[in-house]
Design an enzyme around this catalytic site. Structure first.
Site, PDB file in Angstrom:
ATOM      1  N   LYS A 197       0.829  -1.211   0.000  1.00  0.00           N
ATOM      2  CA  LYS A 197       0.000   0.000   0.000  1.00  0.00           C
ATOM      3  C   LYS A 197       0.857   1.252   0.000  1.00  0.00           C
ATOM      4  O   LYS A 197       0.484   2.259  -0.594  1.00  0.00           O
ATOM      5  CB  LYS A 197      -0.971   0.005   1.198  1.00  0.00           C
ATOM      6  CG  LYS A 197      -2.129  -0.971   1.049  1.00  0.00           C
ATOM      7  CD  LYS A 197      -3.328  -0.621   1.925  1.00  0.00           C
ATOM      8  CE  LYS A 197      -4.482  -1.576   1.670  1.00  0.00           C
ATOM      9  NZ  LYS A 197      -5.659  -1.364   2.517  1.00  0.00           N
TER      10      LYS A 197
ATOM     11  N   LYS B 240      -5.730  -9.483  -5.823  1.00  0.00           N
ATOM     12  CA  LYS B 240      -6.843  -9.717  -4.900  1.00  0.00           C
ATOM     13  C   LYS B 240      -7.994  -8.751  -5.214  1.00  0.00           C
ATOM     14  O   LYS B 240      -7.743  -7.565  -5.473  1.00  0.00           O
ATOM     15  CB  LYS B 240      -6.339  -9.455  -3.464  1.00  0.00           C
ATOM     16  CG  LYS B 240      -7.355  -9.725  -2.383  1.00  0.00           C
ATOM     17  CD  LYS B 240      -6.918  -9.143  -1.030  1.00  0.00           C
ATOM     18  CE  LYS B 240      -7.254  -7.673  -0.902  1.00  0.00           C
ATOM     19  NZ  LYS B 240      -7.766  -7.237   0.404  1.00  0.00           N
TER      20      LYS B 240
ATOM     21  N   LYS C 215     -11.878  -3.762  -2.151  1.00  0.00           N
ATOM     22  CA  LYS C 215     -12.845  -2.670  -2.021  1.00  0.00           C
ATOM     23  C   LYS C 215     -12.291  -1.367  -2.558  1.00  0.00           C
ATOM     24  O   LYS C 215     -12.975  -0.605  -3.215  1.00  0.00           O
ATOM     25  CB  LYS C 215     -13.061  -2.466  -0.520  1.00  0.00           C
ATOM     26  CG  LYS C 215     -14.425  -2.771  -0.041  1.00  0.00           C
ATOM     27  CD  LYS C 215     -14.600  -2.171   1.324  1.00  0.00           C
ATOM     28  CE  LYS C 215     -14.665  -3.183   2.415  1.00  0.00           C
ATOM     29  NZ  LYS C 215     -13.500  -3.190   3.273  1.00  0.00           N
TER      30      LYS C 215
HETATM   31  P1  ATP Z   1      -9.186  -2.492   1.174  1.00  0.00           P
HETATM   32  O1  ATP Z   1      -9.145  -2.660  -0.311  1.00  0.00           O
HETATM   33  O2  ATP Z   1      -9.621  -1.133   1.594  1.00  0.00           O
HETATM   34  O3  ATP Z   1      -7.938  -2.972   1.844  1.00  0.00           O
HETATM   35  P2  ATP Z   1     -10.597  -4.939   1.424  1.00  0.00           P
HETATM   36  O4  ATP Z   1     -11.589  -5.152   0.330  1.00  0.00           O
HETATM   37  O5  ATP Z   1      -9.308  -5.671   1.328  1.00  0.00           O
HETATM   38  O6  ATP Z   1     -10.359  -3.400   1.655  1.00  0.00           O
HETATM   39  P3  ATP Z   1     -11.067  -5.203   4.276  1.00  0.00           P
HETATM   40  O7  ATP Z   1     -12.022  -4.365   4.983  1.00  0.00           O
HETATM   41  O8  ATP Z   1      -9.631  -4.842   4.404  1.00  0.00           O
HETATM   42  O9  ATP Z   1     -11.384  -5.306   2.730  1.00  0.00           O
HETATM   43  O10 ATP Z   1     -11.279  -6.711   4.694  1.00  0.00           O
HETATM   44  C1  ATP Z   1     -12.395  -7.246   5.372  1.00  0.00           C
HETATM   45  C2  ATP Z   1     -12.284  -8.743   5.347  1.00  0.00           C
HETATM   46  O11 ATP Z   1     -12.489  -9.223   4.007  1.00  0.00           O
HETATM   47  C3  ATP Z   1     -10.910  -9.272   5.771  1.00  0.00           C
HETATM   48  O12 ATP Z   1     -11.067 -10.432   6.553  1.00  0.00           O
HETATM   49  C4  ATP Z   1     -10.239  -9.613   4.481  1.00  0.00           C
HETATM   50  O13 ATP Z   1      -9.259 -10.621   4.619  1.00  0.00           O
HETATM   51  C5  ATP Z   1     -11.416 -10.089   3.655  1.00  0.00           C
HETATM   52  N1  ATP Z   1     -11.167  -9.915   2.231  1.00  0.00           N
HETATM   53  C6  ATP Z   1     -10.966  -8.733   1.594  1.00  0.00           C
HETATM   54  N2  ATP Z   1     -10.767  -8.931   0.289  1.00  0.00           N
HETATM   55  C7  ATP Z   1     -10.830 -10.284   0.101  1.00  0.00           C
HETATM   56  C8  ATP Z   1     -10.705 -11.133  -1.041  1.00  0.00           C
HETATM   57  N3  ATP Z   1     -10.478 -10.629  -2.244  1.00  0.00           N
HETATM   58  N4  ATP Z   1     -10.837 -12.462  -0.880  1.00  0.00           N
HETATM   59  C9  ATP Z   1     -11.084 -12.992   0.344  1.00  0.00           C
HETATM   60  N5  ATP Z   1     -11.216 -12.246   1.462  1.00  0.00           N
HETATM   61  C10 ATP Z   1     -11.097 -10.918   1.343  1.00  0.00           C
END
Ligand code: ATP
Ligand code: LTN
Length: 336
Positions: free
Chosen positions: A114, A196, A199
């Site tokens: 990041k 991955k 969000k």
């Molecule tokens: P950001 O992009 O802002 O980092 P994010 O989409 O990765 O957000 P988080 O709020 O950081 O989401 O994660 C919430 C939960 O969702 C965590 O347990 C994370 O491991 C899970 N998660 C996020 N993205 C994935 C993915 N692509 N596949 C499986 N689990 C995910």
């Protein structure tokens, strides 16, 4: 003594809730909630580690609470709350900062990733896993159900808990364990199955599937999903099959079928086009009732705020005494 296991997990209000969040985390929180003591936290303080629009952050925080409830988090079985409502989290992170070597934080792969994408890196981004460690260990959580990307952070929380216990010569914190699902732990972007699904990149067309997206948009993203030039619909570790693997993994995670059963379901499929449409339809079907419940929860914001206030009260009753004990152990004078 309470025999029940304590579960803690968090999710950031950092963008539109994705299929990755649902399959990697929230689906599993909902499935296991009856047997455990559960704390689910909307980690707004974590979201501030990259620049945010204040109005949007506030909206997303409430909206995420409604999504979690709509997805099946039951406030009678779980404590659902907003991190900043329980000030013990921010305080614990300071105390833990003072026992955490800086080198541990520089090693975190999410920070490396990041920070490369930011023009100016904020201190909070580096310190983020210490706040997360505090979230978890304040509740003496045994289990932390997260997607694969958070495993390293939970391991750091273990190291921090152990270091505290060692420095102050007592088993004060429970040492938590990451709980990573066997399927769905790493849902990849539909546009690029080597990244991955995230969000924060939901604004890139065709990358993520949002729970609140229009079904037509969801289907469009699936139809455009990157695959390879072959036509075998089977699970495979070959890098060029990552797209097909991702689609099959999404299907498997929702249906909870074995690999063999999933492959058998697609034995009659007419090529990748058919695979994409069928997986897209399943996702749309899975999201439809959640979306409908979301709309009705959002229609009563006062009730939602009341629920979140109750959650914060319950969380405070656990976190505040633990924080006070922590301060006492570290030599601070508690106010009389
Ligand atoms: P950001 O992009 O802002 O980092 P994010 O989409 O990765 O957000 P988080 O709020 O950081 O989401 O994660 C919430 C939960 O969702 C965590 O347990 C994370 O491991 C899970 N998660 C996020 N993205 C994935 C993915 N692509 N596949 C499986 N689990 C995910
Ligand atoms: N860092 C996590 C969110 C998070 C979390 C936590 C997860 C903050 N505190 C405590 C589990 C336990 C993320 O970005 N997904």
């Amino acid at each position: 003594m309470n025999e029940k296991r304590v579960v803690f997990s968090g999710i950031q209000p950092s963008g539109d809730f994705t299929l990755g969040n649902y399959l990697g985390a929230v689906q599993n929180w909902v499935r296991d909630q009856a047997e455990k003591i559960n704390y689910f936290c909307i980690v707004d303080l974590h979201t501030l580690t990259v620049p945010q629009d204040p109005v949007q952050l506030r909206e997303r925080t409430r909206s995420l609470a409604a999504i979690l409830l709509a997805a099946g988090i039951d406030p009678d079985k779980c404590t659902l709350f907003i991190q900043s409502h329980v000030t013990a989290h921010a305080e614990a992170s300071w105390l833990l900062n003072c026992i955490t070597p800086l080198g541990w934080l520089y090693r975190m792969t999410q920070f490396k990733d990041k920070s490369q994408k930011q023009e100016s890196v904020l201190t909070g981004l580096l310190d983020y896993p210490v706040l997360m460690a505090g979230d978890i260990i304040l509740y003496d959580a045994h289990e932390v159900p997260v997607g694969d990307d958070q495993k390293q952070h939970v391991e750091l929380a273990r190291d921090i808990a152990q270091r505290f216990n060692h420095l102050y010569e007592q088993p004060f914190f429970v040492v938590p364990e990451p709980f990573i699902p066997k399927v769905g732990a790493r849902v990849m972007g539909l546009d690029n199955p080597s990244n991955k699904m995230s969000k924060s990149f939901a604004h890139i067309r065709g990358h993520a599937v949002g729970l609140l997206d229009d079904p037509k948009e969801i289907m469009r993203s699936f139809k455009r999903a990157k695959t390879d030039s072959g036509n075998d619909i089977i699970f495979s570790d070959e890098p060029e099959k990552a797209g097909v693997n991702n689609l099959l993994g999404i299907y498997r995670s929702i249906t909870q079928k074995t690999k063999e059963a999933v492959e058998a379901d697609f034995a009659d499929a007419r090529g990748y086009g058919d695979l994409k449409v069928r997986v897209g339809e399943l996702v749309i079907e899975t999201f439809a009732p959640i979306k409908a419940r979301y709309e009705s929860i959002m229609a009563d914001p006062a009730e939602l705020d009341k629920l979140l206030a109750r959650g914060a009260d319950q969380a405070r009753q656990v976190a505040q005494p633990k924080l006070d004990q922590m301060k006492e152990i570290m030599g601070l004078v508690l106010p009389r």
